[in-house]
Every structure is written in C-alpha cells, then in structure tokens.
Design an enzyme around this catalytic site. Sequence first.
Site, PDB file in Angstrom:
ATOM      1  CD  GLU A 197      -3.638  -0.953   1.183  1.00 32.10           C
ATOM      2  OE1 GLU A 197      -3.885   0.271   1.335  1.00 32.10           O
ATOM      3  OE2 GLU A 197      -4.110  -1.926   0.984  1.00 32.10           O
TER       4      GLU A 197
HETATM    5  N1  CAA Z   1      -6.681  11.242  -3.394  1.00 34.70           N
HETATM    6  C1  CAA Z   1      -7.149  11.843  -4.737  1.00 34.70           C
HETATM    7  N2  CAA Z   1      -6.427  12.304  -5.590  1.00 34.70           N
HETATM    8  C2  CAA Z   1      -5.074  12.163  -5.521  1.00 34.70           C
HETATM    9  C3  CAA Z   1      -4.615  11.602  -4.263  1.00 34.70           C
HETATM   10  C4  CAA Z   1      -5.375  11.088  -3.232  1.00 34.70           C
HETATM   11  N3  CAA Z   1      -4.906  10.945  -2.125  1.00 34.70           N
HETATM   12  N4  CAA Z   1      -3.278  11.628  -4.649  1.00 34.70           N
HETATM   13  C5  CAA Z   1      -2.873  11.997  -6.001  1.00 34.70           C
HETATM   14  N5  CAA Z   1      -4.074  12.434  -6.620  1.00 34.70           N
HETATM   15  C6  CAA Z   1      -4.385  13.014  -7.783  1.00 34.70           C
HETATM   16  C7  CAA Z   1      -3.668  14.227  -7.836  1.00 34.70           C
HETATM   17  O1  CAA Z   1      -4.526  15.426  -7.275  1.00 34.70           O
HETATM   18  C8  CAA Z   1      -3.407  14.400  -9.042  1.00 34.70           C
HETATM   19  O2  CAA Z   1      -4.248  14.960  -9.919  1.00 34.70           O
HETATM   20  P1  CAA Z   1      -4.592  16.592 -10.522  1.00 34.70           P
HETATM   21  O3  CAA Z   1      -3.400  16.471 -11.750  1.00 34.70           O
HETATM   22  O4  CAA Z   1      -5.755  16.587 -11.198  1.00 34.70           O
HETATM   23  O5  CAA Z   1      -4.048  17.251  -9.384  1.00 34.70           O
HETATM   24  C9  CAA Z   1      -3.173  12.977  -9.640  1.00 34.70           C
HETATM   25  O6  CAA Z   1      -3.724  12.223  -8.697  1.00 34.70           O
HETATM   26  C10 CAA Z   1      -1.790  12.532  -9.947  1.00 34.70           C
HETATM   27  O7  CAA Z   1      -1.100  12.990  -8.555  1.00 34.70           O
HETATM   28  P2  CAA Z   1       0.476  12.936  -8.340  1.00 34.70           P
HETATM   29  O8  CAA Z   1       1.149  14.070  -9.136  1.00 34.70           O
HETATM   30  O9  CAA Z   1       0.645  13.012  -6.942  1.00 34.70           O
HETATM   31  O10 CAA Z   1       0.975  11.401  -8.819  1.00 34.70           O
HETATM   32  P3  CAA Z   1       2.479  10.903  -8.558  1.00 34.70           P
HETATM   33  O11 CAA Z   1       2.581  10.128 -10.049  1.00 34.70           O
HETATM   34  O12 CAA Z   1       3.362  11.982  -8.352  1.00 34.70           O
HETATM   35  O13 CAA Z   1       2.253   9.629  -7.789  1.00 34.70           O
HETATM   36  C11 CAA Z   1       2.415   8.653  -5.720  1.00 34.70           C
HETATM   37  C12 CAA Z   1       1.966   9.724  -6.552  1.00 34.70           C
HETATM   38  C13 CAA Z   1       1.875   8.895  -4.249  1.00 34.70           C
HETATM   39  C14 CAA Z   1       3.797   8.265  -5.642  1.00 34.70           C
HETATM   40  C15 CAA Z   1       1.505   7.406  -6.102  1.00 34.70           C
HETATM   41  O14 CAA Z   1       2.011   6.881  -7.194  1.00 34.70           O
HETATM   42  C16 CAA Z   1       1.533   6.172  -5.272  1.00 34.70           C
HETATM   43  O15 CAA Z   1       0.725   6.179  -4.228  1.00 34.70           O
HETATM   44  N6  CAA Z   1       2.342   5.361  -5.252  1.00 34.70           N
HETATM   45  C17 CAA Z   1       2.319   4.101  -4.392  1.00 34.70           C
HETATM   46  C18 CAA Z   1       1.397   3.052  -5.042  1.00 34.70           C
HETATM   47  C19 CAA Z   1       0.951   2.125  -3.779  1.00 34.70           C
HETATM   48  O16 CAA Z   1       0.608   2.588  -2.791  1.00 34.70           O
HETATM   49  N7  CAA Z   1       0.423   1.013  -4.221  1.00 34.70           N
HETATM   50  C20 CAA Z   1      -0.307   0.129  -3.397  1.00 34.70           C
HETATM   51  C21 CAA Z   1      -0.843  -1.277  -4.120  1.00 34.70           C
HETATM   52  S1  CAA Z   1      -2.233  -1.844  -3.492  1.00 34.70           S
HETATM   53  C22 CAA Z   1      -1.617  -2.877  -2.267  1.00 34.70           C
HETATM   54  O17 CAA Z   1      -0.619  -2.703  -1.802  1.00 34.70           O
HETATM   55  C23 CAA Z   1      -2.550  -3.669  -1.725  1.00 34.70           C
HETATM   56  C24 CAA Z   1      -2.257  -4.716  -0.781  1.00 34.70           C
HETATM   57  O18 CAA Z   1      -1.877  -5.541  -1.451  1.00 34.70           O
HETATM   58  C25 CAA Z   1      -2.105  -4.597   0.695  1.00 34.70           C
END
Ligand code: CAA
Length: 383
Positions: free
Chosen positions: A363
């Site tokens: 996550e």
């Molecule tokens: N809520 C709503 N929208 C969001 C948001 C949130 N928390 N975070 C980002 N967004 C939106 C942003 O507002 C943006 O939209 P706009 O252009 O309209 O403003 C868009 O999404 C892109 O956001 P970022 O520019 O921040 O995106 P990024 O490419 O820089 O990536 C990151 C952000 C936080 C690194 C993301 O890629 C990330 O969370 N990576 C980790 C992936 C992850 O957690 N995977 C989990 C897999 S599931 C799992 O693990 C389940 C399991 O088995 C237990």
Amino acid sequence: MDLALTAEQEAMRRTVRDFARDVIAPRARETDERDEFPRDVIRRMGDLGILGLPVPEEWGGVGADYLSYILAIEEVSYQSAAIGVILAVHTGVATLPIVMFGTDDQKRRYVERLATGEWIGAFALTEPDAGSDARAIRTRAVRDGDGYVLNGSKAFITNGGVADVYTVFAVTHPERGAHGVTAFLVEQGTPGFAVGRREEKMGLHGSPTAALEFADVRLAPAQRLGAEGEGFKIAMSQLDGGRIGIAAQALGIARAAFDAAVAYTKTRRQFGRAIADFQATRLTLAQMATDIEAAQLLTYRAAGMRSRGQPCTAEASMAKLFASDTAMRVTTDAVQLFGGYGYTREYPVERLMRDAKVTQIYEGTNQIQRIVIAKSLERGGLP
Ligand code: CAA
C-alpha cells in the site's frame, strides 16, 4: 482532539476481539504453516458482518463508521495478520470504491455480495514495472463499440486467485498521464482473464498474492467503475483509507508481539530471577509500549478523520509509516527477548516478525509515504 471510543465502537471491538480469540487464534499457526486461504474463517467473518462493517446497511453492510472497521482490522490482525490483510483489501480497497464510485446496478451486483462475504474482492493496480510509480501502469483498455478490450498484466495482487471480482486499473488515454487511467470491475471467469503465478512469501502465509493476466478481455460498459480518466483518483483516494487499514494491521501485529514478550519475560528465569526483573528488559518493554501507544493514536486519529469525511491523505500516510515501523521494531525486539526460543516456530514471535515486514512495503512503501507527507507539507496541508 477526542480519541475516546464511543460505546458502539467499544461493543463492536469486543465482538470482533471475542471472535478473533475463539475462531481465528486456533487457526493462525496452521494458516501460516499450510499457506492455505482460510475460506471457512472468512465465511464466518462474513456471517458476523465483519467483512461489511463500513458498508451502508442498504447495500448489505453493517453501516458502522470507518474507525469501527479499523478497530476490527487491528483485532483480527492481533491473531492473524494474514486474515487481517484479506479483510483490509477485500473491504477497504475492493468493496468501498464500489460503494463510493459505483452505479446502483454495480452496488446491487457487487457490494451486496462482497459485504456479506458471498464474494471476495481484490484491488489490481500494481504491475511488474509499476509499483511505487503507480501511474506508469501499462495495462490497456481500448474502446470497442460501447465496451472495452483489456490487455496487460498485474503483479502482487492480494486475494489474487480467490477473488470473485477485481477492480482493475488500466490506461484508456495514454496521452493524459494520471488522467488517462480508468477503473474496471472484472469478474473471475471472464474469457481471457487468467490468474498467473502465486507468490511464495516471507510471511502472511494464507493470504494469497498472485499475478493476473488479461488477453483480449471484453468488458461491457457496465464494467467501468466511475468515469473514464477517473481511475487514478479512485485508486489514490481509496489508498488513503487503505493505508489506515495497514496501520491497524501493523498495530495488531505489534500488540501481539508485545503481549507475548511481557508474558514470556515474566516466566523465563536466568541468573536466578525472571528476565522481566532486569532493567535492560524493562527499558525495552517500556519503549515498545510507548511506540505502540503513539502508533495507535496516529491510526485512530486518521480513522476518525476518515469517519467524519475529512481529507486525511497525509495523516493516513503518517499512521501507516509509523505503525509499520513500530511493528517491525517491536517484533524484532520481541524475538530478541525470547532469545533462541524466539527464533523457533515454537513461539509466535518469529511469525509476527515475518508478517510485520510487508507492512513497511505494501500500500505504498514507507519511502512513498514520506513523499506523500512531504507533498502535503508543500501544499500547506498540515497544521
Ligand atoms: N486522493 C485523490 N486524488 C489524488 C490523491 C489522493 N490521495 N493523490 C493524488 N491524487 C491525484 C492528484 O491530485 C493528481 O491529480 P491532478 O493532476 O488533477 O491534481 C493526480 O492524482 C496525480 O497525482 P500525483 O502527481 O501526486 O501523482 P504521482 O505520479 O506523483 O504519484 C504517488 C503519486 C503518491 C507516488 C503514487 O504513485 C503512489 O501512491 N504510489 C504508491 C502505489 C501504492 O501505494 N500501491 C499500493 C498497491 S495496493 C496494495 O499494496 C494492496 C495490498 O496488497 C495490501
């Protein structure tokens, strides 16, 4: 800030705690050793309403608040972190997105079955080359008449192979970056959809983790969740809640290791006295207790915010970051306090240490949590 639990939250916690002690605890070791999905336990959790706690009653759930659901993950994970993550993924990131973004028809078909445990759900975002960089996914959904054709693969999918419905994130408009991702609900048995390799993991045995393959999978328009281009936002907003769930899982693991360490150090005698009487042991236990308390406060605070519908992206990341690091430290210290016995399968602390590790990874790795928190600071999002 009032972090006291209400009478309803306390009562729900007692119910899940009793169930976990009576039904999950006796199965925890076997689930770890056999690495088998504990379907019968999951079914009983469904019967008791645990799988649908935060789902509105009109869609077959219990209608409890988010904090109640988080307390349930903590109690389940105290006995079995594997069953804890099955619950966290099924309910937190597979069922709730359909409650929030689904049509009434989708809620009738999926949510009612997921809330009761008749069906199992999964969340398919990660790919072999898109883990931390979630927007680099390459699975494609191409328009075909009213519907879509899906091609690509997913990796490390929790509940992979046992789920009946998967929320799959795919690129529909490659030129739009994060705004070109769309979410789809793909049912097990859909032609062209296959479950690939099941991972053999360090811990969380019993919680299946598998690859998924999509080869010309035809999807009806009704399989799309939310609007075209809304998928990345759906994934990220659901991970806000999901990360609080992982914090609760880590908290359950840490509390279990701490309780085991307290009990053991009171009975284990060396140099003529219980090892709990040595100051080195007492200082270690004091640090463990303090870290657990702090992790609990961060987790309940974030869950309370989510319950009230307040934005909590950074708070969720802080809870996940701190609670998972706490789980790793506390379980490692517990193994150390058990000495040689801690390294054997005779006691549960080695399992707890293996299970704790992944809470720092999935996550969003804890490095990604720091990035999320830093972005929030940049936007002035925290007091
Ligand atoms: N809520 C709503 N929208 C969001 C948001 C949130 N928390 N975070 C980002 N967004 C939106 C942003 O507002 C943006 O939209 P706009 O252009 O309209 O403003 C868009 O999404 C892109 O956001 P970022 O520019 O921040 O995106 P990024 O490419 O820089 O990536 C990151 C952000 C936080 C690194 C993301 O890629 C990330 O969370 N990576 C980790 C992936 C992850 O957690 N995977 C989990 C897999 S599931 C799992 O693990 C389940 C399991 O088995 C237990």
